[in-house]
Design a protein around this motif. Structure first.
Motif, short mmCIF file in Angstrom:
data_model
loop_
_atom_site.label_atom_id
_atom_site.label_comp_id
_atom_site.label_asym_id
_atom_site.label_seq_id
_atom_site.Cartn_x
_atom_site.Cartn_y
_atom_site.Cartn_z
N PRO A 1 0.82 -1.22 0.00
CA PRO A 1 0.00 0.00 0.00
C PRO A 1 0.85 1.27 0.00
CG PRO A 1 -0.09 -1.10 2.14
CD PRO A 1 0.56 -2.04 1.20
N ILE A 2 2.00 1.23 0.67
CA ILE A 2 2.88 2.41 0.66
C ILE A 2 3.41 2.67 -0.74
CG2 ILE A 2 5.07 3.34 1.54
CD1 ILE A 2 4.62 1.75 4.09
N TYR A 3 3.80 1.59 -1.40
CA TYR A 3 4.34 1.71 -2.76
C TYR A 3 3.28 2.27 -3.71
CZ TYR A 3 6.33 0.28 -7.24
OH TYR A 3 6.82 0.27 -8.53
N ILE A 4 2.05 1.75 -3.63
CA ILE A 4 0.99 2.19 -4.54
C ILE A 4 0.63 3.66 -4.29
CG2 ILE A 4 -1.45 1.88 -5.12
CD1 ILE A 4 -1.08 -1.10 -4.62
N LEU A 5 0.47 4.03 -3.03
CA LEU A 5 0.11 5.41 -2.70
C LEU A 5 1.21 6.38 -3.11
CD1 LEU A 5 -1.52 4.90 0.82
CD2 LEU A 5 -2.67 5.44 -1.34
N THR A 6 2.47 5.98 -2.91
CA THR A 6 3.59 6.84 -3.31
C THR A 6 3.62 7.02 -4.81
OG1 THR A 6 4.87 6.10 -1.39
CG2 THR A 6 6.09 7.13 -3.19
N LEU B 1 2.61 7.14 -14.32
CA LEU B 1 2.40 6.05 -13.37
C LEU B 1 3.04 4.76 -13.87
CD1 LEU B 1 0.96 5.21 -10.74
CD2 LEU B 1 -1.06 4.64 -12.11
N TRP B 2 2.85 4.47 -15.13
CA TRP B 2 3.46 3.25 -15.69
C TRP B 2 4.97 3.34 -15.66
CZ3 TRP B 2 2.52 -1.57 -16.59
CH2 TRP B 2 3.38 -2.29 -17.43
N GLY B 3 5.50 4.51 -15.92
CA GLY B 3 6.95 4.68 -15.88
C GLY B 3 7.53 4.42 -14.50
N LEU B 4 6.80 4.90 -13.48
CA LEU B 4 7.26 4.66 -12.11
C LEU B 4 7.25 3.18 -11.77
CD1 LEU B 4 5.44 7.58 -10.26
CD2 LEU B 4 7.92 7.29 -10.48
N PHE B 5 6.18 2.50 -12.14
CA PHE B 5 6.11 1.06 -11.89
C PHE B 5 7.20 0.32 -12.65
CE2 PHE B 5 1.54 1.65 -10.61
CZ PHE B 5 1.67 1.10 -9.35
N ASP B 6 7.41 0.72 -13.89
CA ASP B 6 8.39 0.05 -14.73
C ASP B 6 9.81 0.23 -14.19
OD1 ASP B 6 9.01 -1.48 -17.09
OD2 ASP B 6 9.90 0.36 -17.91
N GLU B 7 10.08 1.37 -13.58
CA GLU B 7 11.42 1.67 -13.09
C GLU B 7 11.71 1.09 -11.70
OE1 GLU B 7 11.84 5.85 -13.16
OE2 GLU B 7 11.76 6.02 -15.35
N THR B 8 10.69 1.00 -10.88
CA THR B 8 10.94 0.64 -9.47
C THR B 8 10.38 -0.70 -9.03
OG1 THR B 8 8.92 1.79 -8.77
CG2 THR B 8 10.96 3.08 -8.84
N PHE B 9 9.37 -1.20 -9.70
CA PHE B 9 8.69 -2.41 -9.22
C PHE B 9 9.63 -3.60 -9.15
CE2 PHE B 9 6.40 -6.36 -10.07
CZ PHE B 9 5.48 -6.37 -9.05
N TYR B 10 10.45 -3.80 -10.19
CA TYR B 10 11.30 -4.98 -10.26
C TYR B 10 12.40 -4.97 -9.19
CZ TYR B 10 8.96 -5.33 -14.75
OH TYR B 10 8.00 -5.41 -15.72
#
Length: 356
Positions: free
Chosen positions: A127-132, A148-157
């Motif tokens: 939840p912290i990751y999603i809200l941030t 939003l997609w760029g943030l997920f693509d850069e940090t999720f992995y």
């Protein structure tokens, strides 16, 4: 020809009303005294760490009773199939006779801790990751969904995927492949025996005997020759944590109970554990009235006599409803918070001269 019945309790069994006179204690080094406060013997209250009660709730007792009945019925019908690892000795015992403690093997602990780590941090950080990510995307100059997609693509992995993988892999191993993680440890660590009154520390050095032929040494002494200490120390955040240990008065035998009851920032919890240990070992008193011991109470002579005299309901815990159990737990926690350990005199000083 007359037959003499063997007494249930050994001559060495501990009784709080029959402690023998002992020699003066040996002086502890400054290192042994550092950050350790001796706890008094005697006047133990009917307390135990709350985890002891939580591990055997009435629901758990009823489930275990149903399992035993079903097992006996299947054995009688000749249809019983032993559960996996049912006959494997994991070296731990906790009943009316002895409290023997052991840890899981390193392999078992690895997968268990990996599961706890992966699941715990995933639930915290998701939840912290999603809200941030949502907040940063809203402030970006790029179109919202692209940002939003760029943030997920850069940090999720890097941040979240390793946690999910750890959780999923450990969960799969624990649930589907028990052969990969269920393994007993090499043996027990310590034992407190109510029938004999002896404390045993299991020795895996034993002059090299364990490595040679698997022989586990046993260092044994009477319970009344041990003193309890509150050991305190700061954690990484600087908060003071406390744990109970018992140390032999004359030999280098020390048992640290941090693996039994986790480090706690409340000094009352180790003190409650010390009260429990005194009551458990004291054969002049009944077993502590905890859910775990209900099925064994009739097997311990002192406890059976006490329950008969007081008219205790033999199914006091197992038939207890959830609300009453909850109130019992709340009352236990309140009693722990109000424990009076450091206001008590050390009754062992009547039998021992302490030199430090």
């Amino acid at each position: 020809m007359s037959t003499q019945k063997t007494p249930y309790y050994a001559d060495t069994a501990y009784r709080s009303d029959g402690i023998p006179k002992q020699q003066a204690s040996t002086e502890r080094s400054w290192l042994r005294r550092f950050s350790k406060k001796r706890l008094p013997w005697g006047r133990a209250l009917s307390l135990a760490p709350d985890a002891f009660m939580r591990r055997r709730s009435p629901n758990n007792l009823r489930f275990r009773e149903d399992m035993r009945k079903e097992r006996q019925e299947k054995i009688a019908a000749g249809t019983y199939v032993p559960a996996p690892y049912e006959h494997v000795d994991f070296h731990d015992r906790h009943d009316h006779e002895r409290f023997r403690f052991s840890l899981w093997s390193s392999r078992s602990q690895f997968w268990s801790y990996l599961y706890i780590f992966g699941k715990g941090w995933s639930l915290i950080f998701t939840p912290i990751y999603i809200l941030t990510a949502l907040a940063l995307a809203a402030k970006s100059r790029e179109p919202y969904f692209e940002a939003l997609w760029g943030l997920f693509d850069e940090t999720f992995y890097v941040t979240m995927l390793p946690l999910y993988v750890a959780w999923a892999a450990a969960s799969l191993i624990l649930r589907k492949f028990p052969k990969l993680w269920v393994k007993p440890s090499r043996g027990p660590i310590w034992e407190l025996n109510r029938r004999t009154g002896l404390v045993t520390l299991f020795d895996y050095n034993n002059n090299g005997e364990y490595k040679k032929n698997g022989t586990i040494g046993e260092i044994t002494a009477p319970f009344y020759e041990f003193d309890a200490y509150l050991e305190s120390g700061p954690d990484r955040q600087g908060s003071m944590n406390h744990v109970l240990c018992i140390a032999h008065r004359y030999r280098d035998i020390v048992i640290n109970f941090s693996s039994l009851v986790n480090l706690d920032n409340r000094w009352q919890m180790p003190c409650a554990l010390w009260d429990f240990l005194q009551n458990y070992m004291d054969t002049s008193r009944p077993l502590p009235d905890l859910p775990r011991y209900e099925e064994f109470r009739h097997l311990d002579p002192t406890t059976a006599a006490h329950d008969l005299k007081t008219g205790r309901n033999p199914r006091f815990w197992i038939d207890m409803d959830d609300e009453t159990y909850k109130q019992q737990l709340i009352q236990l926690l309140e009693n722990i918070d109000n424990i009076d350990t450091f206001k008590r005199p050390n009754l062992m000083a009547r039998h021992v001269r302490y030199v430090d």
